[in-house]
Write a protein that holds these residues in place. Sequence first.
Motif, PDB file in Angstrom:
ATOM      1  N   GLU A 172       2.933 -15.594   3.470  1.00  0.00           N
ATOM      2  CA  GLU A 172       3.453 -14.906   4.659  1.00  0.00           C
ATOM      3  C   GLU A 172       3.882 -13.485   4.274  1.00  0.00           C
ATOM      4  N   LEU A 173       2.896 -12.607   4.166  1.00  0.00           N
ATOM      5  CA  LEU A 173       3.152 -11.222   3.791  1.00  0.00           C
ATOM      6  C   LEU A 173       2.498 -10.283   4.794  1.00  0.00           C
ATOM      7  N   SER A 174       3.049  -9.094   4.911  1.00  0.00           N
ATOM      8  CA  SER A 174       2.400  -8.035   5.680  1.00  0.00           C
ATOM      9  C   SER A 174       1.600  -7.172   4.715  1.00  0.00           C
ATOM     10  N   PHE A 175       0.459  -6.657   5.201  1.00  0.00           N
ATOM     11  CA  PHE A 175      -0.453  -5.975   4.295  1.00  0.00           C
ATOM     12  C   PHE A 175      -0.760  -4.553   4.743  1.00  0.00           C
ATOM     13  N   VAL A 176      -1.251  -3.794   3.762  1.00  0.00           N
ATOM     14  CA  VAL A 176      -1.613  -2.408   3.969  1.00  0.00           C
ATOM     15  C   VAL A 176      -3.053  -2.219   3.511  1.00  0.00           C
ATOM     16  N   LEU A 177      -3.858  -1.595   4.345  1.00  0.00           N
ATOM     17  CA  LEU A 177      -5.176  -1.124   3.928  1.00  0.00           C
ATOM     18  C   LEU A 177      -5.023   0.362   3.634  1.00  0.00           C
TER      19      LEU A 177
END
Length: 390
Positions: free
Chosen positions: A193-198
Motif C-alpha cells: 500500500e504505497l503511493s508511487f511516482v513516475l
Amino acid sequence: MESRPVPVIVVFSHIIGLPIIRTLGKEGIPIVAVHYQNNEFSQYSKYVLRRYKMISPLIDEAKFIEELISLSGDYKGALLVPADDSAVIPLSKYKNKLATYFKVAVNDWEITNVCIEKQKTYELAKKLSIPCPQTAFCNSLEHLPELSKDFSFPFLLKPSQSHLFFRLFKKKAFVINNDDDLLFYSSLLNKFELSFVLQEIIPGPPSNGVNYNSYLINHVPVAEFTAQKIRIDPPFFGSPRVIVSQKIPEIIEPGRKLLAALNYEGFSCVEFKKDQRDQVYKLMEINARPNLSGALAVRAGINFPLIMYQHIVSGTILASNSFIENIYWIDLQKDLYRFFASRKIEGISFSDYIRPYKEKHIFAVLSLSDPGPFRHRTWILLKELLFRKT
C-alpha cells in the motif's frame, strides 16, 4: 560548579547517525544511541554511553514514541536527533508531545511532510519556478499504464515516500525500460500500500548530482555547504559512496528559496541534479534530517552537529559559511565492493577510481580512533555476502 553538558539521543544508529555521535562525542557531550535492529553499527562507537533497542516506528509508531518518552526518566531535557526518515517522521508528528520531555531537532509536521511526500515537494517547487524532473503521481497502480503514456522509455518508478520503498527493495527506484518492465513491477508492487511516482531520468553521470546543505535559524541560513557526488551505490540510481566538497553557487539560491517558502528551521540537505540537455540543476528531494555524508562538512570546516547542538541547547549561534574544497568523503566498504563488482559497467578508469584516495579525504565509517562501527559493519556486510540468496 560547572554544569554537565546536555546529552544527545541519536534515534536510529546506522551510518547517518555516526557523524553526529563522533562529532559531539569528541566535544565531551554524552551520547545515547537508539536502535531498532542489532545491525545498526553506529551504536558500537566508543562515544556511545548507553544503547537502547526500541520497536521500529514502521511497525508501531505509538509504541515507539512511548518507549522514547520512557528515556526521560534518565535523560529529561536531552536533545533528540533523528538519523533517518523513519525517525524524523514520528519525531515530527509527535513533536509537541515529545517537547514536554526533550529538546527535539525536527521541524513541525506540516513542514516535514512537504519534504517527505514527493508530490508536495514538487508542487512547492513548481510554485516557486524551481526546475524539477517531469513527474506524475499515482495513488493506484491501475492508473500506471495510462500515466506512463506521457513518458519516454526509460523512466523511473519510485515511491512517494523513499524510506518505505528502500526498506522493502534496497533500491531508490525501479528503471522501466519497456512495457514488460511496467507490467512486472506493477505486479510486484501490487501487494504494497504505497503511493508511487513516475519520473523522467535526468541524463548525466552521477557527478551531476549535488547537495546544498544548510542550517537555518529564524529562516536565515547561518551555515551553508555544497558538495558534488562522484560515485553512487548502487550504480546509476543510488546513494553516494564517494562525494567531494565543492562550491556550487548555482544551487544556493534555489535551495534558499525552497527552505524560506517552507519556513524551515535547522539542518537540511537539498539534492539537485544537473540536466546535461540544458545544463540546468533540477530539484530531486529535500532531506529534513542530517545527511549520509555528514562527516564531510565537518572535515571541510563546517561543524553542522555542533551548530545544531549549540543552537537548540543553549541558543548560541555558530555562523560558518567558509569551507575547504576538494575533500572527499568515501564509503570505503561499498566503494571497494563496487570496484570489483561494477567498475567496468560504470566505465570508471583505475586512475579515476583511486583519485579520491590520493587526495584529502575522510572515510564514512573507518576510524582508527573509533574502530567499533567499522568492525561491526564489516562483519554485517560479510554475512550478507556469504548468506545472500541466489
